[in-house]
Design a protein around this motif. Structure first.
Motif, PDB file in Angstrom:
ATOM      1  N   LEU A  50      -6.300  10.547  10.319  1.00  0.00           N
ATOM      2  CA  LEU A  50      -7.728  10.369  10.571  1.00  0.00           C
ATOM      3  C   LEU A  50      -8.325   9.228   9.749  1.00  0.00           C
ATOM      4  O   LEU A  50      -9.353   8.668  10.112  1.00  0.00           O
ATOM      5  N   ASP A  51      -7.668   8.900   8.640  1.00  0.00           N
ATOM      6  CA  ASP A  51      -8.198   7.873   7.740  1.00  0.00           C
ATOM      7  C   ASP A  51      -7.049   7.280   6.930  1.00  0.00           C
ATOM      8  O   ASP A  51      -6.974   7.469   5.712  1.00  0.00           O
ATOM      9  N   PRO A  52      -6.138   6.554   7.574  1.00  0.00           N
ATOM     10  CA  PRO A  52      -4.886   6.153   6.913  1.00  0.00           C
ATOM     11  C   PRO A  52      -5.050   5.250   5.695  1.00  0.00           C
ATOM     12  O   PRO A  52      -4.327   5.409   4.710  1.00  0.00           O
ATOM     13  N   TYR A  53      -5.989   4.299   5.735  1.00  0.00           N
ATOM     14  CA  TYR A  53      -6.133   3.341   4.626  1.00  0.00           C
ATOM     15  C   TYR A  53      -7.577   3.245   4.137  1.00  0.00           C
ATOM     16  O   TYR A  53      -7.978   2.244   3.553  1.00  0.00           O
ATOM     17  N   GLY A  54      -8.356   4.288   4.357  1.00  0.00           N
ATOM     18  CA  GLY A  54      -9.754   4.249   3.956  1.00  0.00           C
ATOM     19  C   GLY A  54     -10.489   3.124   4.665  1.00  0.00           C
ATOM     20  O   GLY A  54     -10.263   2.863   5.850  1.00  0.00           O
ATOM     21  N   ASN A  55     -11.334   2.417   3.930  1.00  0.00           N
ATOM     22  CA  ASN A  55     -12.059   1.281   4.524  1.00  0.00           C
ATOM     23  C   ASN A  55     -11.331  -0.040   4.300  1.00  0.00           C
ATOM     24  O   ASN A  55     -11.878  -1.107   4.576  1.00  0.00           O
ATOM     25  N   GLY A  56     -10.109   0.053   3.776  1.00  0.00           N
ATOM     26  CA  GLY A  56      -9.288  -1.147   3.594  1.00  0.00           C
ATOM     27  C   GLY A  56      -9.479  -1.848   2.262  1.00  0.00           C
ATOM     28  O   GLY A  56      -8.786  -2.830   1.974  1.00  0.00           O
ATOM     29  N   TYR A  57     -10.391  -1.346   1.437  1.00  0.00           N
ATOM     30  CA  TYR A  57     -10.656  -1.960   0.133  1.00  0.00           C
ATOM     31  C   TYR A  57     -10.085  -1.105  -0.994  1.00  0.00           C
ATOM     32  O   TYR A  57      -9.991   0.117  -0.889  1.00  0.00           O
ATOM     33  N   LEU A  58      -9.759  -1.779  -2.093  1.00  0.00           N
ATOM     34  CA  LEU A  58      -9.293  -1.084  -3.284  1.00  0.00           C
ATOM     35  C   LEU A  58     -10.461  -0.451  -4.035  1.00  0.00           C
ATOM     36  O   LEU A  58     -11.622  -0.842  -3.868  1.00  0.00           O
ATOM     37  N   ILE A  59     -10.141   0.508  -4.890  1.00  0.00           N
ATOM     38  CA  ILE A  59     -11.118   1.107  -5.794  1.00  0.00           C
ATOM     39  C   ILE A  59     -11.751  -0.001  -6.652  1.00  0.00           C
ATOM     40  O   ILE A  59     -11.046  -0.897  -7.111  1.00  0.00           O
ATOM     41  N   PRO A  60     -13.059  -0.021  -6.886  1.00  0.00           N
ATOM     42  CA  PRO A  60     -14.067   0.959  -6.458  1.00  0.00           C
ATOM     43  C   PRO A  60     -14.793   0.591  -5.165  1.00  0.00           C
ATOM     44  O   PRO A  60     -15.663   1.328  -4.735  1.00  0.00           O
ATOM     45  N   ARG A  61     -14.434  -0.554  -4.542  1.00  0.00           N
ATOM     46  CA  ARG A  61     -15.089  -0.946  -3.284  1.00  0.00           C
ATOM     47  C   ARG A  61     -14.672  -0.038  -2.141  1.00  0.00           C
ATOM     48  O   ARG A  61     -15.398   0.148  -1.176  1.00  0.00           O
ATOM     49  N   GLY A  62     -13.509   0.553  -2.276  1.00  0.00           N
ATOM     50  CA  GLY A  62     -12.999   1.450  -1.246  1.00  0.00           C
ATOM     51  C   GLY A  62     -12.200   2.572  -1.875  1.00  0.00           C
ATOM     52  O   GLY A  62     -12.347   2.875  -3.065  1.00  0.00           O
ATOM     53  N   SER A  63     -11.333   3.187  -1.087  1.00  0.00           N
ATOM     54  CA  SER A  63     -10.583   4.356  -1.565  1.00  0.00           C
ATOM     55  C   SER A  63      -9.104   4.069  -1.795  1.00  0.00           C
ATOM     56  O   SER A  63      -8.356   4.972  -2.163  1.00  0.00           O
ATOM     57  N   LEU A  64      -8.664   2.831  -1.601  1.00  0.00           N
ATOM     58  CA  LEU A  64      -7.255   2.503  -1.816  1.00  0.00           C
ATOM     59  C   LEU A  64      -6.926   2.494  -3.310  1.00  0.00           C
ATOM     60  O   LEU A  64      -7.585   1.803  -4.095  1.00  0.00           O
ATOM     61  N   ARG A  65      -5.885   3.226  -3.683  1.00  0.00           N
ATOM     62  CA  ARG A  65      -5.458   3.261  -5.075  1.00  0.00           C
ATOM     63  C   ARG A  65      -4.481   2.127  -5.393  1.00  0.00           C
ATOM     64  O   ARG A  65      -4.277   1.776  -6.550  1.00  0.00           O
ATOM     65  N   GLU A  66      -3.871   1.585  -4.354  1.00  0.00           N
ATOM     66  CA  GLU A  66      -2.962   0.441  -4.460  1.00  0.00           C
ATOM     67  C   GLU A  66      -3.121  -0.398  -3.195  1.00  0.00           C
ATOM     68  O   GLU A  66      -3.597   0.101  -2.171  1.00  0.00           O
ATOM     69  N   PRO A  67      -2.676  -1.658  -3.241  1.00  0.00           N
ATOM     70  CA  PRO A  67      -2.675  -2.447  -2.008  1.00  0.00           C
ATOM     71  C   PRO A  67      -1.762  -1.794  -0.964  1.00  0.00           C
ATOM     72  O   PRO A  67      -0.752  -1.176  -1.303  1.00  0.00           O
ATOM     73  N   VAL A  68      -2.124  -1.918   0.301  1.00  0.00           N
ATOM     74  CA  VAL A  68      -1.328  -1.317   1.380  1.00  0.00           C
ATOM     75  C   VAL A  68       0.108  -1.830   1.363  1.00  0.00           C
ATOM     76  O   VAL A  68       1.045  -1.107   1.721  1.00  0.00           O
ATOM     77  N   SER A  69       0.312  -3.063   0.911  1.00  0.00           N
ATOM     78  CA  SER A  69       1.665  -3.642   0.847  1.00  0.00           C
ATOM     79  C   SER A  69       2.600  -2.832  -0.047  1.00  0.00           C
ATOM     80  O   SER A  69       3.818  -2.873   0.120  1.00  0.00           O
ATOM     81  N   HIS A  70       2.054  -2.069  -0.992  1.00  0.00           N
ATOM     82  CA  HIS A  70       2.878  -1.268  -1.903  1.00  0.00           C
ATOM     83  C   HIS A  70       3.533  -0.077  -1.207  1.00  0.00           C
ATOM     84  O   HIS A  70       4.372   0.609  -1.799  1.00  0.00           O
ATOM     85  N   LEU A  71       3.138   0.178   0.045  1.00  0.00           N
ATOM     86  CA  LEU A  71       3.807   1.241   0.800  1.00  0.00           C
ATOM     87  C   LEU A  71       5.270   0.917   1.056  1.00  0.00           C
ATOM     88  O   LEU A  71       6.039   1.776   1.492  1.00  0.00           O
ATOM     89  N   SER A  72       5.673  -0.306   0.776  1.00  0.00           N
ATOM     90  CA  SER A  72       7.082  -0.691   0.922  1.00  0.00           C
ATOM     91  C   SER A  72       7.979   0.082  -0.041  1.00  0.00           C
ATOM     92  O   SER A  72       9.197   0.115   0.132  1.00  0.00           O
ATOM     93  N   ARG A  73       7.395   0.728  -1.075  1.00  0.00           N
ATOM     94  CA  ARG A  73       8.184   1.503  -2.038  1.00  0.00           C
ATOM     95  C   ARG A  73       8.565   2.878  -1.503  1.00  0.00           C
ATOM     96  O   ARG A  73       9.462   3.524  -2.040  1.00  0.00           O
ATOM     97  N   ALA A  74       7.879   3.355  -0.480  1.00  0.00           N
ATOM     98  CA  ALA A  74       8.068   4.731  -0.014  1.00  0.00           C
ATOM     99  C   ALA A  74       9.407   4.904   0.700  1.00  0.00           C
ATOM    100  O   ALA A  74       9.917   3.992   1.358  1.00  0.00           O
ATOM    101  N   ASP A  75       9.984   6.092   0.573  1.00  0.00           N
ATOM    102  CA  ASP A  75      11.196   6.460   1.314  1.00  0.00           C
ATOM    103  C   ASP A  75      10.835   7.211   2.595  1.00  0.00           C
ATOM    104  O   ASP A  75      11.478   7.035   3.628  1.00  0.00           O
ATOM    105  N   ILE A  76       9.803   8.044   2.488  1.00  0.00           N
ATOM    106  CA  ILE A  76       9.388   8.867   3.623  1.00  0.00           C
ATOM    107  C   ILE A  76       7.868   8.801   3.762  1.00  0.00           C
ATOM    108  O   ILE A  76       7.143   8.933   2.773  1.00  0.00           O
ATOM    109  N   PHE A  77       7.407   8.586   4.989  1.00  0.00           N
ATOM    110  CA  PHE A  77       5.986   8.702   5.294  1.00  0.00           C
ATOM    111  C   PHE A  77       5.769  10.011   6.039  1.00  0.00           C
ATOM    112  O   PHE A  77       6.400  10.257   7.068  1.00  0.00           O
ATOM    113  N   LEU A  78       4.886  10.839   5.501  1.00  0.00           N
ATOM    114  CA  LEU A  78       4.550  12.101   6.147  1.00  0.00           C
ATOM    115  C   LEU A  78       3.148  11.965   6.733  1.00  0.00           C
ATOM    116  O   LEU A  78       2.150  11.990   6.010  1.00  0.00           O
TER     117      LEU A  78
END
Length: 379
Positions: free
Chosen positions: A187-215
């Motif tokens: 329902l809200d995969p990347y928030g509004n696309g901005y990092l904290i505090p402008r948005g809800s992203l705790r890291e840049p979306v590019s850092h998802l490259s570290r994940a092994d599994i997406f649930l």
């Protein structure tokens, strides 16, 4: 005051019009650039080994997210811990214990919420999420504390733990892990696309490259086109990852006073007052509607809200006549039920004749066999 500040902040990042909102939005954007720089430097330090990651002598499964707010981490941890127990493993969940009562020397304190046999701490002492984990995982030890490396070592010594499940661990880079699982709310995969505090992203979306599994959670609440777009984005960011689809499956309703359980038909065609203080209240409300409830009033409190009796009185005052006639029922989430326990005890004067708690479980609907093989291969 806290609620007003949170409300103003959310209005700013959600692009509400107004000069003051616009001014603060610009300020938040500038601060988010500094946050981006700090995250990149910190990640580079760990990547280059300037600060080495610590490995503890057991398997470590991290469950986290890339945005703040409710993405389904807690039910995912419950599901994973149950699977590991079914495999015959000794499991400990390590949590930071956000929102628990402050203590002196909290940084290095090891607090056992449950030893796998009984609950030791209250929800205030443990934090609502670790307490909820303990209630759903009665045979799993739960430990809270900031230093999860020390907590993991302690779990191995005290409970002979074979597998540690790291709750909210995607940003806890100092501890090496065997599997990195990231929950993505459809329902809200990347928030509004901005990092904290402008948005809800705790890291840049590019850092998802570290994940092994997406649930992917709440996959049933979006269209197939939207779901395919999310999957395509993740495949582009991380082509070697495993992508699973899951839903929050409602199980039953339980009375907070009586403990009585009702099947899901109980809510069908009933008029409902829905209230919650979770990261994504919209998903809770949409689930109720999917069960056939007719929502007549919605109350949304800030995430991790510390309920007071006045909150319940406010809800009751808005729907007093209908509540007295029994024509409206009050429904909330299981996580809110934990926070309500201390003010809706039998000893306290009741504001409602009953508050119904919707019990849900996370269920993988696509990729379940691959998921089990993946877990078994690392454990």
């Amino acid at each position: 005051m806290r609620e007003k500040i949170i409300g103003f902040y959310l209005a700013c990042i959600n692009n509400e019009r107004g000069k003051i909102h616009s001014l603060f939005r610009s300020l938040f954007f500038i601060l988010s650039r500094f946050y981006y720089l700090a995250i990149k430097i910190r990640w580079l330090i760990y990547k280059l080994g300037v600060i080495p990651k610590t490995r503890i002598p057991c398997a470590v499964i991290s469950v986290g997210n890339i945005t703040w707010g409710g993405t389904g981490k807690t039910p995912a941890v419950i599901m994973i811990a149950k699977l590991l127990k079914e495999m015959g493993k000794r499991v400990t969940v390590l949590s930071r214990g956000y929102g628990r009562r402050k203590e002196k020397d909290k940084k290095n304190k090891i607090s056992i919420v449950s030893n796998g046999k009984r609950l030791i701490l209250s929800s205030r002492e443990a934090g609502d999420e670790p307490y909820l984990l303990s209630k759903n995982l009665p045979d799993v030890s739960i430990i809270v504390g900031k230093n999860r490396i020390n907590n993991g070592k302690y779990a191995i010594e005290r409970f002979a733990t074979e597998v540690v499940v790291l709750d909210d661990g995607f940003q806890y880079w100092s501890l090496n892990r065997d599997i990195d699982i990231v929950t993505i709310d459809c329902l809200d995969p990347y928030g509004n696309g901005y990092l904290i505090p402008r948005g809800s992203l705790r890291e840049p979306v590019s850092h998802l490259s570290r994940a092994d599994i997406f649930l992917l959670t709440r996959a049933n609440l979006v269209s197939r086109d939207d779901l395919h777009r999310i999957i395509s984005d993740l495949e582009r960011l991380n082509p070697h990852s495993t992508i699973l689809e899951s839903v929050h499956r409602p199980k039953y309703l339980q009375g907070s006073f009586s403990g009585e359980k009702k099947n899901l038909d109980f809510i069908k065609d009933r008029r409902v007052v829905a209230f919650s203080s979770i990261g994504n209240p919209y998903s809770f409300e949409k689930t109720l509607e999917g069960l056939g409830a007719k929502i007549v009033k919605i109350f949304q409190f800030p995430d991790h809200h510390d309920y007071q009796r006045n909150d319940l009185r406010e809800i009751e005052a808005a729907c007093r006549t209908d509540l007295e006639k029994g024509e409206v029922i009050a429904v909330t989430t299981e996580k809110d039920g934990v926070r309500l326990e201390r003010i809706i005890s039998p000893e306290a004067d009741r504001v409602f004749w009953e508050i119904w708690i919707l019990k849900v479980e996370l269920e993988i609907v696509r990729g379940k066999e691959e998921w089990q093989r993946k877990i078994e291969s690392y454990i």
